[in-house]
Motif scaffolding. Structure first.
Motif, PDB file in Angstrom:
ATOM      1  N   ASP A 192       0.816  -1.215   0.000  1.00 55.99           N
ATOM      2  CA  ASP A 192       0.000   0.000   0.000  1.00 55.99           C
ATOM      3  C   ASP A 192       0.849   1.265   0.000  1.00 55.99           C
ATOM      4  OD1 ASP A 192       0.978  -0.062   2.591  1.00 55.99           O
ATOM      5  OD2 ASP A 192      -0.975   0.183   3.556  1.00 55.99           O
ATOM      6  N   ARG A 193       2.178   1.106  -0.167  1.00 49.39           N
ATOM      7  CA  ARG A 193       3.140   2.207  -0.198  1.00 49.39           C
ATOM      8  C   ARG A 193       3.202   2.965   1.130  1.00 49.39           C
ATOM      9  NH1 ARG A 193       5.030   3.056  -5.364  1.00 49.39           N
ATOM     10  NH2 ARG A 193       5.508   5.253  -5.060  1.00 49.39           N
ATOM     11  N   VAL A 194       2.774   2.284   2.200  1.00 44.71           N
ATOM     12  CA  VAL A 194       2.864   2.820   3.553  1.00 44.71           C
ATOM     13  C   VAL A 194       3.460   1.724   4.425  1.00 44.71           C
ATOM     14  CG1 VAL A 194       1.568   3.644   5.560  1.00 44.71           C
ATOM     15  CG2 VAL A 194       0.869   4.336   3.259  1.00 44.71           C
ATOM     16  N   LEU A 195       4.507   2.074   5.150  1.00 46.33           N
ATOM     17  CA  LEU A 195       5.154   1.120   6.029  1.00 46.33           C
ATOM     18  C   LEU A 195       4.635   1.334   7.446  1.00 46.33           C
ATOM     19  CD1 LEU A 195       7.264  -1.022   5.371  1.00 46.33           C
ATOM     20  CD2 LEU A 195       9.000   0.531   6.188  1.00 46.33           C
ATOM     21  N   SER A 196       3.958   0.321   7.961  1.00 45.53           N
ATOM     22  CA  SER A 196       3.414   0.407   9.317  1.00 45.53           C
ATOM     23  C   SER A 196       4.468  -0.038  10.321  1.00 45.53           C
ATOM     24  CB  SER A 196       2.181  -0.489   9.443  1.00 45.53           C
ATOM     25  OG  SER A 196       2.561  -1.851   9.344  1.00 45.53           O
ATOM     26  N   SER A 197       4.208   0.227  11.590  1.00 44.55           N
ATOM     27  CA  SER A 197       5.118  -0.230  12.644  1.00 44.55           C
ATOM     28  C   SER A 197       5.268  -1.743  12.600  1.00 44.55           C
ATOM     29  CB  SER A 197       4.584   0.176  14.019  1.00 44.55           C
ATOM     30  OG  SER A 197       4.590   1.558  14.168  1.00 44.55           O
ATOM     31  N   ALA A 198       4.166  -2.439  12.373  1.00 46.36           N
ATOM     32  CA  ALA A 198       4.202  -3.900  12.331  1.00 46.36           C
ATOM     33  C   ALA A 198       5.073  -4.395  11.176  1.00 46.36           C
ATOM     34  CB  ALA A 198       2.788  -4.463  12.210  1.00 46.36           C
ATOM     35  N   GLU A 199       4.962  -3.746  10.019  1.00 46.28           N
ATOM     36  CA  GLU A 199       5.782  -4.140   8.867  1.00 46.28           C
ATOM     37  C   GLU A 199       7.265  -3.857   9.131  1.00 46.28           C
ATOM     38  OE1 GLU A 199       2.854  -3.639   5.026  1.00 46.28           O
ATOM     39  OE2 GLU A 199       3.568  -1.814   6.013  1.00 46.28           O
ATOM     40  N   ARG A 200       7.557  -2.708   9.737  1.00 45.84           N
ATOM     41  CA  ARG A 200       8.946  -2.373  10.068  1.00 45.84           C
ATOM     42  C   ARG A 200       9.524  -3.370  11.056  1.00 45.84           C
ATOM     43  NH1 ARG A 200       7.251   2.582  10.363  1.00 45.84           N
ATOM     44  NH2 ARG A 200       7.322   2.643  12.619  1.00 45.84           N
ATOM     45  N   ASP A 201       8.740  -3.703  12.082  1.00 47.78           N
ATOM     46  CA  ASP A 201       9.210  -4.655  13.087  1.00 47.78           C
ATOM     47  C   ASP A 201       9.425  -6.032  12.472  1.00 47.78           C
ATOM     48  OD1 ASP A 201       9.107  -2.640  14.964  1.00 47.78           O
ATOM     49  OD2 ASP A 201       7.247  -3.335  15.893  1.00 47.78           O
ATOM     50  N   ALA A 202       8.500  -6.466  11.607  1.00 48.97           N
ATOM     51  CA  ALA A 202       8.620  -7.775  10.958  1.00 48.97           C
ATOM     52  C   ALA A 202       9.863  -7.843  10.067  1.00 48.97           C
ATOM     53  CB  ALA A 202       7.362  -8.084  10.155  1.00 48.97           C
ATOM     54  N   ALA A 203      10.229  -6.716   9.472  1.00 48.83           N
ATOM     55  CA  ALA A 203      11.406  -6.670   8.602  1.00 48.83           C
ATOM     56  C   ALA A 203      12.705  -6.508   9.392  1.00 48.83           C
ATOM     57  CB  ALA A 203      11.265  -5.526   7.598  1.00 48.83           C
ATOM     58  N   GLY A 204      12.592  -6.276  10.690  1.00 51.79           N
ATOM     59  CA  GLY A 204      13.788  -6.119  11.526  1.00 51.79           C
ATOM     60  C   GLY A 204      14.409  -4.741  11.474  1.00 51.79           C
ATOM     61  N   TRP A 205      13.672  -3.754  10.978  1.00 49.67           N
ATOM     62  CA  TRP A 205      14.210  -2.396  10.908  1.00 49.67           C
ATOM     63  C   TRP A 205      14.399  -1.869  12.318  1.00 49.67           C
ATOM     64  CZ3 TRP A 205      12.441   1.310   6.552  1.00 49.67           C
ATOM     65  CH2 TRP A 205      12.564   0.674   5.318  1.00 49.67           C
ATOM     66  N   GLY A 206      15.550  -1.273  12.572  1.00 49.42           N
ATOM     67  CA  GLY A 206      15.817  -0.662  13.868  1.00 49.42           C
ATOM     68  C   GLY A 206      16.449  -1.606  14.869  1.00 49.42           C
ATOM     69  N   THR A 207      16.376  -2.903  14.646  1.00 46.89           N
ATOM     70  CA  THR A 207      16.946  -3.822  15.619  1.00 46.89           C
ATOM     71  C   THR A 207      18.458  -3.721  15.665  1.00 46.89           C
ATOM     72  OG1 THR A 207      16.933  -5.612  13.988  1.00 46.89           O
ATOM     73  CG2 THR A 207      15.057  -5.474  15.506  1.00 46.89           C
ATOM     74  N   ARG A 208      19.091  -3.423  14.536  1.00 45.50           N
ATOM     75  CA  ARG A 208      20.547  -3.272  14.528  1.00 45.50           C
ATOM     76  C   ARG A 208      20.955  -2.083  15.375  1.00 45.50           C
ATOM     77  NH1 ARG A 208      19.630  -5.363   9.400  1.00 45.50           N
ATOM     78  NH2 ARG A 208      19.021  -3.405   8.491  1.00 45.50           N
ATOM     79  N   ASN A 209      20.199  -0.995  15.291  1.00 48.71           N
ATOM     80  CA  ASN A 209      20.560   0.212  16.041  1.00 48.71           C
ATOM     81  C   ASN A 209      20.373   0.013  17.539  1.00 48.71           C
ATOM     82  OD1 ASN A 209      21.155   1.504  13.672  1.00 48.71           O
ATOM     83  ND2 ASN A 209      19.142   2.435  13.473  1.00 48.71           N
ATOM     84  N   ARG A 210      19.360  -0.728  17.934  1.00 45.88           N
ATOM     85  CA  ARG A 210      19.129  -0.968  19.362  1.00 45.88           C
ATOM     86  C   ARG A 210      20.083  -2.031  19.899  1.00 45.88           C
ATOM     87  NH1 ARG A 210      13.931  -0.337  17.556  1.00 45.88           N
ATOM     88  NH2 ARG A 210      13.544  -2.550  17.417  1.00 45.88           N
ATOM     89  N   ALA A 211      20.477  -2.975  19.057  1.00 41.95           N
ATOM     90  CA  ALA A 211      21.314  -4.080  19.519  1.00 41.95           C
ATOM     91  C   ALA A 211      22.769  -3.689  19.656  1.00 41.95           C
ATOM     92  CB  ALA A 211      21.186  -5.262  18.565  1.00 41.95           C
ATOM     93  N   THR A 212      23.201  -2.720  18.871  1.00 45.77           N
ATOM     94  CA  THR A 212      24.609  -2.323  18.931  1.00 45.77           C
ATOM     95  C   THR A 212      24.720  -0.841  19.227  1.00 45.77           C
ATOM     96  OG1 THR A 212      24.672  -1.871  16.568  1.00 45.77           O
ATOM     97  CG2 THR A 212      25.334  -4.076  17.270  1.00 45.77           C
ATOM     98  N   THR A 213      25.724  -0.512  19.966  1.00 43.27           N
ATOM     99  CA  THR A 213      25.939   0.905  20.281  1.00 43.27           C
ATOM    100  C   THR A 213      27.340   1.333  19.909  1.00 43.27           C
ATOM    101  OG1 THR A 213      26.593   0.301  22.529  1.00 43.27           O
ATOM    102  CG2 THR A 213      24.284   0.931  22.187  1.00 43.27           C
ATOM    103  N   SER A 214      27.978   0.554  19.031  1.00 40.72           N
ATOM    104  CA  SER A 214      29.340   0.910  18.659  1.00 40.72           C
ATOM    105  C   SER A 214      29.353   2.181  17.839  1.00 40.72           C
ATOM    106  CB  SER A 214      29.989  -0.229  17.871  1.00 40.72           C
ATOM    107  OG  SER A 214      29.344  -0.394  16.642  1.00 40.72           O
TER     108      SER A 214
END
Length: 130
Positions: free
Chosen positions: A106-128
């Protein structure tokens, strides 16, 4: 009337103190409000994000300009294999990434879609840092 006004003025301060107390205890640390981002808005930020990584301002991103936890992901966007990522390569790769995460197309990325794709997990998991 004057008696009612003073308690009403104190209410925001009490609420703020209660919220701050909850955050201090860690109750709200993992809270992320649900958000939707349309493709056009996402695309409009890509140039700014690219230029923020282009430390030497030469119009390309090289490995040395990236934090260690981003090197593999960003350098994989080097479509022509010349050792650096140009703006066009970056934009094309990021839009492809957006489209892959947009499961309902639908050309809109929801929070659920972002979470399912793993977006942001790299930033929260690492702080280097770089």
């Amino acid at each position: 009337m004057r008696i009612l006004v003073l308690p009403l003025l104190a209410l925001p301060a009490v609420m703020l103190a209660a919220c701050s107390d909850q955050e201090a205890k860690g109750d709200a640390v993992d809270f992320r409000p649900p958000t939707n981002q349309n493709r056009a808005d996402f695309a409009s930020t890509l140039g700014l994000r690219f230029h923020a990584m282009d430390a030497d301002r030469n119009g390309t991103i090289e490995q040395g300009e990236l934090r260690a936890n981003r090197v593999a992901r960003i350098m994989a966007m080097d479509a022509n294999g010349d050792g650096h990522v140009a703006l066009g390569e970056y934009e094309a790769a990021q839009l492809t990434r957006f489209d892959a995460a947009d499961k309902d197309k639908d050309r809109v990325l929801s929070s659920a879609e972002r979470d399912a794709a793993g977006w942001g997990t790299r930033n929260r998991a690492t702080t280097s840092t770089k």
